[in-house]
Write a protein that holds these residues in place. Structure first.
Motif, PDB file in Angstrom:
ATOM      1  N   ASP A   1       0.864  -1.187   0.000  1.00 29.21           N
ATOM      2  CA  ASP A   1       0.000   0.000   0.000  1.00 29.21           C
ATOM      3  C   ASP A   1       0.898   1.234   0.000  1.00 29.21           C
TER       4      ASP A   1
ATOM      5  N   LYS B   1      -1.239   5.964  -8.172  1.00 29.67           N
ATOM      6  CA  LYS B   1      -1.875   4.675  -7.896  1.00 29.67           C
ATOM      7  C   LYS B   1      -1.502   4.203  -6.503  1.00 29.67           C
TER       8      LYS B   1
ATOM      9  N   TRP C   1      -1.785   0.970  -5.028  1.00 26.01           N
ATOM     10  CA  TRP C   1      -1.283  -0.368  -4.742  1.00 26.01           C
ATOM     11  C   TRP C   1      -0.116  -0.743  -5.664  1.00 26.01           C
TER      12      TRP C   1
ATOM     13  N   THR D   1      -4.327   0.661  -9.527  1.00 21.16           N
ATOM     14  CA  THR D   1      -5.308   1.535  -8.880  1.00 21.16           C
ATOM     15  C   THR D   1      -6.046   0.814  -7.758  1.00 21.16           C
ATOM     16  N   THR D   2      -6.409  -0.456  -7.993  1.00 19.89           N
ATOM     17  CA  THR D   2      -7.182  -1.202  -7.001  1.00 19.89           C
ATOM     18  C   THR D   2      -6.369  -2.347  -6.431  1.00 19.89           C
ATOM     19  N   ARG D   3      -6.752  -2.752  -5.229  1.00 15.52           N
ATOM     20  CA  ARG D   3      -6.060  -3.865  -4.577  1.00 15.52           C
ATOM     21  C   ARG D   3      -6.344  -5.177  -5.302  1.00 15.52           C
ATOM     22  N   ASP D   4      -7.569  -5.337  -5.807  1.00 18.90           N
ATOM     23  CA  ASP D   4      -7.913  -6.576  -6.524  1.00 18.90           C
ATOM     24  C   ASP D   4      -7.004  -6.769  -7.738  1.00 18.90           C
TER      25      ASP D   4
END
Length: 408
Positions: free
Chosen positions: A6, A31, A33, A49-52
């Motif tokens: 993170d 971004k 992550w 951009t996203t953790r997924d």
């Protein structure tokens, strides 16, 4: 192993606080992550951009590193343009005409795929793109509407496909990718052109229409040896060996008459004899070894423009339409095959790289020999039977003589 990081938070330096993480200096910027992993002894990372998305990428990294298919980050940015220069440099020994053909094909590839990383080239995309290619300089910059642009010919599209395939092979060799996604069936096939083979009366008419002996001798050499037009124009007096009855093919000349290597960079000898050999000997008499063996009527090397003008007048006067100089090479092959030459001999004469190539181009001409094959096979078997009967008769005669000597 890879891990997800993170970037917007960091470990709380206050050990007394209940909060384990606090905002970092990057909070809300860029971004959030990042996937971090080790390549070649150092850490590298990719941001998301996203953790997924980051977790999914982490899984790809770990699986790829375990099964050996992971492309390291330092190689994922290598583009087709990066591969082009070392690839074309490796072709330095090819003829100028061949290399120019490669460069012409690259001009179709570079604007679309030059900046694309090799690892992102996909088979389906290339296969769908190749049929859409158009001849350069028509739809753009020439005033010609895009709708009127001419599609690129099959042979040119095939060359474009071959070069992309070769660049991807180079990417595999250099460890940039693990497998070439392009398959042979994705490359446009070479369309078989309709070849014209001159009849005897057409050959005689063409020779009779020659405006001077220089043109007539060049046509005769092409007809009787099957060498390429540029190879014939590039012959020098020293390449004629009357004692061995051979012409040494050592060079080519381009459209402007400049010396070039042969198409495949190889040298070969071709047979020459009869009246043609005598004519070449007479024509070369009292000339220097470095002089052109088949110059134009002014004694200069033939240029494409000069020969095209002479050829056009000759074919018109002979009443033969729709042929080019390469028709003479095809005719030479057909005459050699009809005269009983085997495929290996024809291959060497024409300068093909392999006998398979000769069969691909002229294999149908050997079909004419099929009609004579049944009779020839029957004659061969009958000759074998006669030979066997003769052997048996001789054995019987020897046995009879031994019996007579035993009685005596």
């Amino acid at each position: 192993m890879a891990r997800v990081k993170d970037l917007w938070t960091k470990a709380n330096p206050d050990r007394q606080s209940r909060k384990t993480r606090v905002h970092s200096a990057r909070w809300g910027t860029g971004k959030r992550w990042a996937v971090v992993w080790t390549e070649n002894g150092r850490e590298v990372q990719e941001s998301f951009t996203t953790r997924d998305a980051a977790e999914a990428y982490r899984a790809r990294v770990e699986v790829g590193q375990v099964d050996g298919t992971w492309i390291t980050k330092d190689k994922r940015d290598i583009t087709l343009a990066d591969l082009w220069e070392p690839w074309i440099a490796s072709k330095a020994e090819r003829s100028k005409k061949t290399v120019d053909g490669y460069r012409s094909a690259w001009k179709h590839i570079e604007p679309v795929w030059g900046n694309t990383p090799a690892c992102e080239i996909e088979r389906t995309t290339i296969a769908a793109w190749l049929p859409t290619l158009q001849a350069r300089g028509q739809a753009r910059g020439t005033g010609t509407p895009a709708s009127a642009a001419r599609p690129l010919g099959a042979a040119s599209r095939r060359k474009v496909g071959i070069i992309i395939n070769a660049l991807m092979d180079l990417a595999v060799d250099q460890g940039i990718i693990h497998k070439n996604p392009i398959r042979s069936e994705d490359i446009p096939r070479q369309e078989k052109s309709e070849r014209r083979y001159l009849k005897v009366h057409e050959i005689d008419a063409l020779l009779a229409a020659a405006p001077h002996e220089s043109a007539r001798l060049l046509v005769l050499v092409l007809l009787m040896t099957g060498i390429r037009p540029g190879e014939a124009k590039g012959l020098k007096v020293k390449d004629l060996d009357p004692d061995r009855r051979r012409l040494a093919i050592r060079r080519d000349v381009d459209a402007l008459g400049n010396i070039d290597t042969t198409k495949d960079g190889r040298h070969r000898d071709v047979p020459v004899g009869g009246d043609l050999l005598l004519g070449l000997e007479d024509d070369a008499e009292n000339r220097g070894l470095e002089d052109w063996l088949l110059p134009d009527e002014r004694g200069n090397v033939w240029t494409e423009a000069r020969w095209r003008a002479v050829w056009s007048k000759m074919t018109a006067a002979a009443g033969i339409e729709g042929i080019d100089t390469y028709t003479l090479k095809h005719t030479a092959a057909s005459v050699a095959i009809a005269s009983g030459a085997d495929v290996k001999t024809v291959q060497r004469m024409l300068g093909h790289r392999t006998a398979a190539m000769t069969l691909d181009v002229y294999g149908h001409l050997w079909d004419d020999h099929l009609d004579a094959l049944p009779g020839a096979m029957e004659a061969h078997l009958e000759a074998e039977r006669r030979q066997d009967r003769a052997k048996e008769d001789r054995r019987a005669e020897r046995r009879r003589r031994r019996s007579l000597r035993a009685v005596e």
